[in-house]
Design an enzyme around this catalytic site. Structure first.
Site, mmCIF file in Angstrom:
data_model
loop_
_atom_site.group_PDB
_atom_site.id
_atom_site.type_symbol
_atom_site.label_atom_id
_atom_site.label_comp_id
_atom_site.label_asym_id
_atom_site.label_seq_id
_atom_site.Cartn_x
_atom_site.Cartn_y
_atom_site.Cartn_z
ATOM 1 N N ASN A 158 0.788 -1.242 0.000
ATOM 2 C CA ASN A 158 0.000 0.000 0.000
ATOM 3 C C ASN A 158 0.817 1.287 0.000
ATOM 4 O O ASN A 158 0.315 2.331 -0.386
ATOM 5 C CB ASN A 158 -1.048 -0.005 1.114
ATOM 6 N N GLY A 233 2.908 -5.354 7.299
ATOM 7 C CA GLY A 233 1.916 -6.074 6.502
ATOM 8 C C GLY A 233 0.767 -6.534 7.390
ATOM 9 O O GLY A 233 0.476 -5.920 8.425
ATOM 10 N N SER A 234 0.132 -7.617 6.993
ATOM 11 C CA SER A 234 -1.070 -8.057 7.704
ATOM 12 C C SER A 234 -0.711 -8.883 8.937
ATOM 13 O O SER A 234 0.365 -9.492 9.014
ATOM 14 C CB SER A 234 -1.936 -8.886 6.759
ATOM 15 N N GLU A 253 4.733 -4.283 12.116
ATOM 16 C CA GLU A 253 3.845 -3.123 11.899
ATOM 17 C C GLU A 253 2.637 -3.664 11.147
ATOM 18 O O GLU A 253 2.727 -3.952 9.955
ATOM 19 C CB GLU A 253 4.564 -2.051 11.067
ATOM 20 N N LEU A 254 1.522 -3.809 11.846
ATOM 21 C CA LEU A 254 0.394 -4.564 11.280
ATOM 22 C C LEU A 254 -0.825 -3.667 11.055
ATOM 23 O O LEU A 254 -0.712 -2.459 11.034
ATOM 24 C CB LEU A 254 0.072 -5.738 12.209
ATOM 25 N N CYS A 287 -3.280 1.364 6.829
ATOM 26 C CA CYS A 287 -3.491 0.723 8.137
ATOM 27 C C CYS A 287 -4.158 1.679 9.112
ATOM 28 O O CYS A 287 -4.681 1.253 10.131
ATOM 29 C CB CYS A 287 -2.162 0.222 8.678
ATOM 30 N N GLU A 381 -10.182 -5.805 9.741
ATOM 31 C CA GLU A 381 -9.646 -4.661 9.003
ATOM 32 C C GLU A 381 -10.241 -4.696 7.592
ATOM 33 O O GLU A 381 -9.988 -5.634 6.834
ATOM 34 C CB GLU A 381 -8.127 -4.779 8.928
#
Ligand code: NAD
Length: 479
Positions: A158, A233-234, A253-254, A287, A381
């Site tokens: 993204n 990412g996820s 970092e989710l 996010c 999400e």
């Protein structure tokens, strides 16, 4: 950009040099499906060479003079600035992000590298006098920060440039080699960044950019010569990596389902305009895009009316058009998933105030209300241009609603009260709190990261530099 199809595939970056493997991969536009570029894919042997090179340069990298690191980072910042329009267009082509937002992303990456250059010049250690206790008289602690070692940076689709920048820049700043594995949907921008990094005086092996498919990323994750994994990412992928290599230093970092709270004392016009835009920027694929809107009853009708006006005024369409604010999602499959979640909420009794339709990979900006709390559009999400408006009777209820989530990345609170701001700061379970604005705000130098299932560790230049290093103490005696 279809002409790229006939030209040579873009090389990847192996230990700072361009390289080609024995396969190639085409990257397509989410907007119209055309091929926007082709890149070469590294072989297993080349992946091994990149890791071996990072390992080999590890000691030299840690000893690299600060001015060499700072100058390399400043060079990248300058060159990104010089090539800004070309890179923004490339981001738009491979990601589908409207060029307006893509230009903003490039500008941020320029700053990210500049901040890193500045932080590098401040990177040092600390001297602590230990004679605060009689037994330690004559002793001094010399504390330096030492990189854990080569970093594996895994990045999402993204922000194909700035999130790669947030891996590469702090690694160079602390003197750690880095191997980047970019997202398969958007590797071309990372490869251009590799081109610019290759212009610097960094030693061979200091960086590699390896666009390998997901099913080959595990070998990099497992490799003991890369003791640090910095992942954005996820959640499912991030936590599976952490479970896979529990002894490595892993930063995650989710995602999240960020909330914006609109209290009765807020500037309602501003809240409506900001929430409309930042639920839909990058088609909600951030996010910290606004997903849950929590509004006090007293202003809910006025706010919702203004919100719908602002959403209706958003310009949707071709991401290559300067005026477009909302473009497609990254793929038709992603849009179909979001469409399914909207339909599920409506079938469960939610009211669709606007949007809800899909055209290829594009979802019309969507506002839902009266959504059952267990619907996916509330709990998971969404990562699409969808927001859920929820009414509450009080500040207590509003803050409880924000915390009713397994995520905790950032929240925004529209209020004019300093008391409420500090109360929010005490009570909201998030890594970052934005008062007077949407949660979708990140300055690249500030600490950034989540609590709960939104992540482990912090980025932001100084925080990331601390995260990639450990404190080493040398005690001097007999002074
Ligand atoms: P993703 O988890 O599908 O992929 C992220 C990266 O992991 C990609 O490079 C992918 O190729 C790689 N990957 C996938 N499977 C892997 C495996 N088995 N081993 C190693 N690597 C693997 O995420 P995405 O769809 O690219 O990005 C969207 C997600 O990223 C959202 O959840 C979003 O919230 C999150 N995100 C978080 C932040 C943040 O800073 N907190 C910023 C941007 C995006």
């Amino acid at each position: 950009m279809d002409e790229n199809r006939s030209s040579e595939p873009r090389p990847f970056w192996l230990a700072g040099r361009p390289a080609t493997g024995d396969a190639e991969e085409a990257v397509t536009s989410p907007h119209d499906g055309r091929v926007v570029g082709v890149h070469s894919v590294p072989t297993d042997e080349q992946v091994e060479q990149a890791v071996a090179a990072a390992d080999a340069v590890r000691a030299r990298a840690a000893a690299l003079p600060l001015h060499v690191r700072a100058e390399a980072l400043a060079h990248v910042s300058r060159r990104l600035g010089e090539r800004a329009e070309e890179i923004a267009r490339l981001i738009t082509a491979e990601n589908g992000k409207p060029v307006f937002w893509a230009r903003g992303e490039v500008a941020r990456a320029v700053s990210t590298f500049r901040f890193a250059a500045e932080e590098t010049r401040r990177f040092g250690g600390e001297v602590q006098r230990l004679d605060t206790e009689p037994a330690a008289e004559g002793r001094l602690a010399y504390i330096s920060r030492v990189p854990y070692g080569p970093v594996l940076g895994i990045t999402p689709f993204n922000f194909p440039l700035n999130l790669v920048a947030h891996k590469v820049a702090p690694a160079i700043a602390v003197g750690a080699p880095i191997v980047v594995k970019p997202a398969p949907a958007t590797p071309l921008t990372a490869l251009v960044l590799g081109e610019i990094l290759a212009e610097t005086a960094l030693p061979e092996g200091m960086f590699s950019v390896l666009p390998v498919p997901n099913d080959r990323a595990g070998a990099l994750v497992d490799d003991p010569r890369l003791p640090v994994v910095s992942f954005t990412g996820s959640g499912p992928v991030g936590f599976s990596i952490m479970d896979r290599v529990p002894r490595k230093h892993v930063t995650l970092e989710l995602g999240g389902n960020a909330a914006a709270v609109v209290l009765a004392d807020a500037d309602i016009d501003r809240a409506a305009a900001r929430i409309a835009l930042f639920s839909n920027y990058q088609a909600g694929q951030s996010c910290i895009a606004v997903q849950r809107v929590i509004v006090e009853d007293a202003v809910a009708d006025e706010f919702t009316g203004k919100l719908l006006d602002a959403v209706g005024a958003l310009v949707t369409g071709d991401p290559g058009d300067d005026k477009t604010q909302v473009g497609p999602l990254v793929s038709q499959a992603a849009a179909e998933r979001v469409e399914g979640w909207i339909n599920e909420a409506v079938a469960a009794g939610a009211r669709l105030l606007t949007g809800g339709t899909r055209d290829g990979a594009a979802i019309a900006p969507t506002v839902l209300t009266g959504v059952p709390a267990d619907a996916k559009v509330c709990r998971e999400e969404v990562f699409g241009p969808v927001m859920v408006v929820q009414r509450v009777a009080s500040v207590d209820e509003a803050f409880a609603a924000v915390n009713d989530s397994r995520y905790g990345l950032q929240a925004g609170v529209f209020t004019r009260s300093l008391d409420i701001a500090f109360r929010a700061n005490r009570e909201l379970e998030v890594g970052g709190l934005i008062i007077g604005d949407v949660p979708s705000y990140r300055a690249d130098q500030m600490p950034y990261g989540g609590v709960k299932e939104s992540g482990v560790g912090r980025e932001g230049l100084r925080s990331a530099m601390e995260d990639l290093t450990h404190e080493k103490v040398m005690v001097l005696t007999g002074l």
